[in-house]
Design a protein around this motif. Structure first.
Motif, PDB file in Angstrom:
ATOM      1  N   SER A  38       0.843  -1.192   0.000  1.00  0.00           N
ATOM      2  CA  SER A  38       0.000   0.000   0.000  1.00  0.00           C
ATOM      3  C   SER A  38       0.882   1.246   0.000  1.00  0.00           C
ATOM      4  O   SER A  38       1.843   1.326   0.758  1.00  0.00           O
ATOM      5  N   GLY A  39       0.574   2.177  -0.889  1.00  0.00           N
ATOM      6  CA  GLY A  39       1.336   3.420  -0.948  1.00  0.00           C
ATOM      7  C   GLY A  39       2.572   3.339  -1.824  1.00  0.00           C
ATOM      8  O   GLY A  39       3.324   4.309  -1.942  1.00  0.00           O
ATOM      9  N   LYS A  42       1.001   2.088  -7.011  1.00  0.00           N
ATOM     10  CA  LYS A  42       0.315   1.296  -8.047  1.00  0.00           C
ATOM     11  C   LYS A  42      -0.709   2.155  -8.803  1.00  0.00           C
ATOM     12  O   LYS A  42      -0.706   2.170 -10.034  1.00  0.00           O
ATOM     13  N   SER A  43      -1.567   2.859  -8.044  1.00  0.00           N
ATOM     14  CA  SER A  43      -2.597   3.678  -8.710  1.00  0.00           C
ATOM     15  C   SER A  43      -1.941   4.822  -9.480  1.00  0.00           C
ATOM     16  O   SER A  43      -2.400   5.194 -10.565  1.00  0.00           O
ATOM     17  N   THR A  44      -0.863   5.353  -8.910  1.00  0.00           N
ATOM     18  CA  THR A  44      -0.154   6.443  -9.596  1.00  0.00           C
ATOM     19  C   THR A  44       0.414   5.948 -10.924  1.00  0.00           C
ATOM     20  O   THR A  44       0.321   6.638 -11.947  1.00  0.00           O
TER      21      THR A  44
HETATM   22  N1  LIG Z   1      -2.198  13.646  -6.069  1.00  0.00           N
HETATM   23  C1  LIG Z   1      -1.399  13.307  -5.079  1.00  0.00           C
HETATM   24  N2  LIG Z   1      -0.689  14.230  -4.411  1.00  0.00           N
HETATM   25  C2  LIG Z   1       0.155  13.901  -3.415  1.00  0.00           C
HETATM   26  N3  LIG Z   1       0.367  12.637  -2.998  1.00  0.00           N
HETATM   27  C3  LIG Z   1      -0.307  11.677  -3.632  1.00  0.00           C
HETATM   28  C4  LIG Z   1      -1.219  11.941  -4.695  1.00  0.00           C
HETATM   29  N4  LIG Z   1      -1.735  10.762  -5.130  1.00  0.00           N
HETATM   30  C5  LIG Z   1      -1.168   9.811  -4.369  1.00  0.00           C
HETATM   31  N5  LIG Z   1      -0.319  10.355  -3.464  1.00  0.00           N
HETATM   32  C6  LIG Z   1       0.500   9.617  -2.489  1.00  0.00           C
HETATM   33  O1  LIG Z   1       1.398   8.804  -3.228  1.00  0.00           O
HETATM   34  C7  LIG Z   1       1.559   7.546  -2.579  1.00  0.00           C
HETATM   35  C8  LIG Z   1       1.203   6.419  -3.552  1.00  0.00           C
HETATM   36  O2  LIG Z   1      -0.202   6.431  -3.768  1.00  0.00           O
HETATM   37  P1  LIG Z   1      -0.903   5.343  -4.687  1.00  0.00           P
HETATM   38  O3  LIG Z   1      -2.367   5.535  -4.511  1.00  0.00           O
HETATM   39  O4  LIG Z   1      -0.355   5.412  -6.046  1.00  0.00           O
HETATM   40  O5  LIG Z   1      -0.418   3.999  -3.981  1.00  0.00           O
HETATM   41  P2  LIG Z   1      -0.999   2.521  -4.097  1.00  0.00           P
HETATM   42  O6  LIG Z   1       0.175   1.597  -4.180  1.00  0.00           O
HETATM   43  O7  LIG Z   1      -1.999   2.458  -5.205  1.00  0.00           O
HETATM   44  O8  LIG Z   1      -1.714   2.378  -2.685  1.00  0.00           O
HETATM   45  P3  LIG Z   1      -2.939   1.440  -2.210  1.00  0.00           P
HETATM   46  O9  LIG Z   1      -2.488   0.015  -2.411  1.00  0.00           O
HETATM   47  O10 LIG Z   1      -3.095   1.798  -0.759  1.00  0.00           O
HETATM   48  O11 LIG Z   1      -4.139   1.823  -3.048  1.00  0.00           O
HETATM   49  C9  LIG Z   1       0.693   7.586  -1.340  1.00  0.00           C
HETATM   50  O12 LIG Z   1       1.513   7.923  -0.253  1.00  0.00           O
HETATM   51  C10 LIG Z   1      -0.304   8.681  -1.642  1.00  0.00           C
HETATM   52  O13 LIG Z   1      -0.741   9.317  -0.452  1.00  0.00           O
END
Ligand SMILES: Nc1ncnc2c1ncn2[C@@H]1O[C@H](COP(=O)(O)OP(=O)(O)OP(=O)(O)O)[C@@H](O)[C@H]1O
Length: 205
Positions: A38-39, A42-44
């Motif tokens: 998590s974090g 992945k979504s980014t």
């Molecule tokens: N627009 C944004 N501005 C600043 N920080 C962001 C933004 N979008 C995401 N983050 C931060 O970037 C990091 C990665 O987020 P992301 O959602 O891509 O992770 P993830 O691996 O998909 O997480 P999860 O498995 O919890 O969904 C996190 O710490 C999040 O808070």
């Protein structure tokens, strides 16, 4: 159709690097999992693939990509509209006639195990059924790229199992499919895994 990422790194302003020097290519017909804690971003990375987020560094090239669909982890539908409407509307938008769209919508609903629920309003569907409907609707759009974010995150084990089963059947469609997931079973449904662990891309095929 192809997406190429070359030396892509990303950090949000004032925050540490999420990932660095990511290089990989995805072609149509491939179904790829992005995994990592998590974090980890992945979504980014999905947003970067879609072109909604510009990476801090590196290059993203898309060739032959005409449309992108995103299936979110929380299913969003129109409460009173039937399952059939959710799938036939994008088909009508693609230019199919009413009866052709209905026939095709039923075919897609059957693939996703939802045919018997076709007249049920969205609001009456379980979480797993609603998530499968979102996947059905996305497939009906026939996108060049289908991005699926944590499709089983909100589901119990039984619902997750049915969603993973239909994800496996997506591997035959002529789209680029990328699934961000924590779920080992979802990961197994994909032909390739991109692992964001340890801030590097570990690509296994
Ligand atoms: N627009 C944004 N501005 C600043 N920080 C962001 C933004 N979008 C995401 N983050 C931060 O970037 C990091 C990665 O987020 P992301 O959602 O891509 O992770 P993830 O691996 O998909 O997480 P999860 O498995 O919890 O969904 C996190 O710490 C999040 O808070």
């Amino acid at each position: 159709m192809q997406i190429n990422l070359t030396d892509v790194s990303h950090s949000f302003s004032g925050q540490p690097q999420l990932f660095t020097h990511v290089t990989f290519s995805i072609c149509s017909g491939e179904m790829v999992a992005i995994v990592g804690p998590s974090g980890s971003g992945k979504s980014t990375l999905l947003s970067i693939l879609a072109g909604w987020q510009k990476p801090s560094e590196g290059e993203v090239l898309r060739s032959g990509i005409e449309s992108i669909s995103w299936v979110f982890q929380n299913p969003h539908g129109v409460a009173q509209r039937s399952a059939l409407d959710h799938v036939s509307l994008p088909l009508l938008a693609r230019g199919l006639g009413r009866s052709e769209a209905d026939t095709e919508a039923r075919r897609i609903l059957e693939i996703f195990g939802l045919l018997e629920l076709s007249h049920r309003p969205f609001s009456s569907l379980s979480g797993g059924e609603a998530q499968r409907l979102m996947l059905s609707r996305a497939v009906a759009k026939k996108p060049s790229v289908l991005l699926v974010d944590e499709p089983t995150a909100q589901l119990d084990m039984a619902s997750a199992k049915t969603v993973n089963a239909v994800l496996s059947s997506l591997s035959g469609i002529d789209s680029i499919v990328v699934v961000a997931t924590h779920d080992f079973h979802t990961r197994d449904a994909c032909s390739r895994v991109i692992d964001l662990n340890d801030f590097i891309i570990d690509e296994s095929s």
